[in-house]
Design a protein around this motif. Sequence first.
Motif, short mmCIF file in Angstrom:
data_model
loop_
_atom_site.label_atom_id
_atom_site.label_comp_id
_atom_site.label_asym_id
_atom_site.label_seq_id
_atom_site.Cartn_x
_atom_site.Cartn_y
_atom_site.Cartn_z
N UNK A 189 -3.01 13.42 -5.03
CA UNK A 189 -2.92 12.14 -4.33
C UNK A 189 -1.96 12.26 -3.14
N UNK A 190 -0.82 12.92 -3.36
CA UNK A 190 0.14 13.15 -2.27
C UNK A 190 -0.50 13.91 -1.11
N UNK A 191 -1.18 14.98 -1.46
CA UNK A 191 -1.78 15.84 -0.43
C UNK A 191 -2.76 15.05 0.43
N UNK A 192 -3.60 14.24 -0.19
CA UNK A 192 -4.61 13.51 0.56
C UNK A 192 -4.02 12.27 1.24
N UNK A 193 -3.05 11.61 0.59
CA UNK A 193 -2.42 10.44 1.20
C UNK A 193 -1.68 10.82 2.47
N UNK A 194 -1.01 11.97 2.47
CA UNK A 194 -0.21 12.37 3.62
C UNK A 194 -1.02 13.14 4.67
N UNK A 195 -2.28 13.35 4.41
CA UNK A 195 -3.13 14.01 5.41
C UNK A 195 -3.39 13.07 6.58
N UNK A 196 -3.57 11.77 6.25
CA UNK A 196 -3.77 10.74 7.27
C UNK A 196 -2.96 9.51 6.85
N UNK A 197 -1.65 9.64 6.92
CA UNK A 197 -0.76 8.65 6.32
C UNK A 197 -0.97 7.24 6.88
N UNK A 198 -0.90 7.10 8.19
CA UNK A 198 -1.03 5.78 8.81
C UNK A 198 -2.37 5.14 8.48
N UNK A 199 -3.40 5.95 8.46
CA UNK A 199 -4.74 5.44 8.15
C UNK A 199 -4.80 4.95 6.70
N UNK A 200 -4.15 5.69 5.78
CA UNK A 200 -4.14 5.30 4.36
C UNK A 200 -3.37 4.00 4.16
N UNK A 201 -2.25 3.86 4.84
CA UNK A 201 -1.43 2.64 4.73
C UNK A 201 -2.23 1.43 5.22
N UNK A 202 -2.90 1.60 6.36
CA UNK A 202 -3.71 0.51 6.92
C UNK A 202 -4.84 0.13 5.97
N UNK A 203 -5.43 1.12 5.32
CA UNK A 203 -6.53 0.87 4.37
C UNK A 203 -6.03 0.07 3.17
N UNK A 204 -4.85 0.42 2.65
CA UNK A 204 -4.28 -0.29 1.52
C UNK A 204 -4.00 -1.74 1.89
N UNK A 205 -3.40 -1.97 3.04
CA UNK A 205 -3.07 -3.34 3.46
C UNK A 205 -4.32 -4.17 3.71
N UNK A 206 -5.35 -3.54 4.22
CA UNK A 206 -6.62 -4.24 4.45
C UNK A 206 -7.24 -4.66 3.12
N UNK A 207 -7.20 -3.77 2.13
CA UNK A 207 -7.76 -4.08 0.82
C UNK A 207 -6.95 -5.18 0.13
N UNK A 208 -5.63 -5.16 0.33
CA UNK A 208 -4.78 -6.21 -0.25
C UNK A 208 -5.15 -7.57 0.32
N UNK A 209 -5.43 -7.61 1.62
CA UNK A 209 -5.81 -8.87 2.26
C UNK A 209 -7.12 -9.40 1.66
N UNK A 210 -8.06 -8.50 1.39
CA UNK A 210 -9.33 -8.91 0.77
C UNK A 210 -9.08 -9.48 -0.62
N UNK A 211 -8.14 -8.88 -1.34
CA UNK A 211 -7.80 -9.35 -2.69
C UNK A 211 -7.34 -10.81 -2.63
N UNK A 212 -6.45 -11.13 -1.70
CA UNK A 212 -5.96 -12.51 -1.55
C UNK A 212 -7.11 -13.47 -1.25
N UNK A 213 -7.97 -13.06 -0.32
CA UNK A 213 -9.07 -13.95 0.07
C UNK A 213 -10.02 -14.20 -1.09
N UNK A 214 -10.38 -13.13 -1.79
CA UNK A 214 -11.36 -13.26 -2.88
C UNK A 214 -10.79 -13.98 -4.09
N UNK A 215 -9.46 -13.95 -4.26
CA UNK A 215 -8.83 -14.62 -5.39
C UNK A 215 -8.27 -15.99 -5.01
N UNK A 216 -8.48 -16.40 -3.76
CA UNK A 216 -7.99 -17.69 -3.27
C UNK A 216 -6.48 -17.86 -3.48
N UNK A 217 -5.75 -16.83 -3.09
CA UNK A 217 -4.30 -16.83 -3.24
C UNK A 217 -3.63 -16.87 -1.87
#
Length: 573
Positions: free
Chosen positions: A377-405
């Motif tokens: 996980x470390x090896x792949x996460x740090x291969x494209x770090x900024x891209x991975x962080x942006x992907x996590x935050x984008x998915x978190x935003x979807x979670x809020x929307x879909x859960x009406x939070x």
Amino acid sequence: MVVYVTDKKDGLQVEDAPNSLRTIAPYIEITLYGLNAAGQSFYEISFRRKMDDQIVQRVVPASLLLSDREIIGFLVNNGFANIPLKEDEKALCNYLRESGNNANKGLFASKLGWLEDKFATEQKLPFVYVTPDKQYGASKSDLQIRFVQSDEQYNQSMEVNGSLADWKNNVGKYIKYSPLMTLGVCMAFGAIAMKPCGIESYIVHIFGTTSKGKSNIELVAQSIFRKATKNTLPSWDITPIGLMDKCRAFADSIFILDEVTKFPDVPSKLQQMIYRATNGSGKITSFAYAKSVNRVDLSWVIPILSSGEKSISQILEEGNVKLLAGRGVRCFEIVAKRHPEYFNFTSLPKCFKKSVQLAKFLETNASKYYGTPAREFLRKFLKKTEERIALIKSQMHKFYEQQNLEEGDVKGRIADRFAFLEAVGLLAIKFKILPMKKSLLKEHIRLLCSEVLAQHKTDEELCQEGIKMLKKALRKATLVKVKQKGKTFTDDEKMAFGYLIMRDKEPSRHFLAVRKGSFDAVFESQHQADVVTRYLKKIGLLTHRQVDFVDFDNRPQFHCLNLDKLRKEGLYK
């Protein structure tokens, strides 16, 4: 002049005469020289150990270079063959000093996990994760990074055994049968991404009677990073200083605390320990002492997986400890039993007829195959770090929307961690580390999130319930009338709930004075008491001050309630 000749087969040799070579030591050399995170000079030597003829590496304080005796003593204590001749000892020490001065520069990190911010900034290394044997992430070509473990630190190396395929086939593919096991594994992967994504430390406490699979969940989660056996699980039998040290040692990886009923102190200290662990920093009273025991930098970002036969709330309530609101957004409590027959599993694979068989199977394999999932996980996460962080935050935003939070309120702060865990779990599936369907992972995480959120109420809901509690308390309360200043009170009257102050003949000047402690005790938590107090102040019903009409030795603080407004609100007749 002595000429040094090094050869990996014959070792270190000296030529003290033409065509005259003699070996003064088996293979030995300086491999790295640098500074640790506390700014101390260290060097790393490699040498052939006498006991098993293996090449080993040891990190040594550079101060040892000043003394021949200390250098030789260090080598011998680590299994190096002693050198019989004094001149050979001197030649070896001179060689080590000369090699150390010429060795490549490096940096020795004092703890595993993300490289400390100040050093990363100095070296322009935005994302570097240090493990015992290597670093993951960006690094200068002339800078090597090593982990140096001092005697004061815990031996919590990220051990590895077996391959990733071994872990996936013998542990990973069975995680999908348990929502709590899915949560634990996502916590372990999430530990790596918490600091880059700005996620605060938290605790998940799984509780239930014995033999419900709590330890099994912890073992599988621990296998992501290191060897997982029951005797490797830290327990709640721990002091405040021990907790700080272990939180720092396990920073940026999962930290497990087994069986909360082993907690050695009073329940009020348990609540303090939860705050301390999730605040991410330790208490230092003396810098000199902290430096002497290697506690100068007591900070961490960490997920803690806790277990026990009782919930933490139950332990605190049994100890008459006032529940603080901050604990609710830091510590999430979940029941261990998920199925009447399968316990923490919700279903079983066809090859297992009973949940105890699957639990035993996972316990055995977690002790055989471990460590590889975190490194992959470390090896792949740090291969494209900024891209991975942006992907996590984008998915978190979807979670809020879909859960009406909504982000920010109590429920939003709780959901923040679950949104993050879902995003990290989906990333582990994307990396082909976690063998599980994305839809099932979402189902598991959102189910557990909804259970935790159901335990909490918004401030508006707390206020409405609190007003009802206050109305009930005022109806049953023992009140003492005070018509003149300096009235003498009996002991029973001093213990009364409130004081009806008759300041003059005008009813509008009358008010009800309640000691703050008695007022707060009406409510289920201190947070609820504070919410109701703020609301009553806002509508002009409550003021907070000392009351000189009531003669008390210790001059307690009072909440003064306007009688007219109390009656208009229907709180008092």
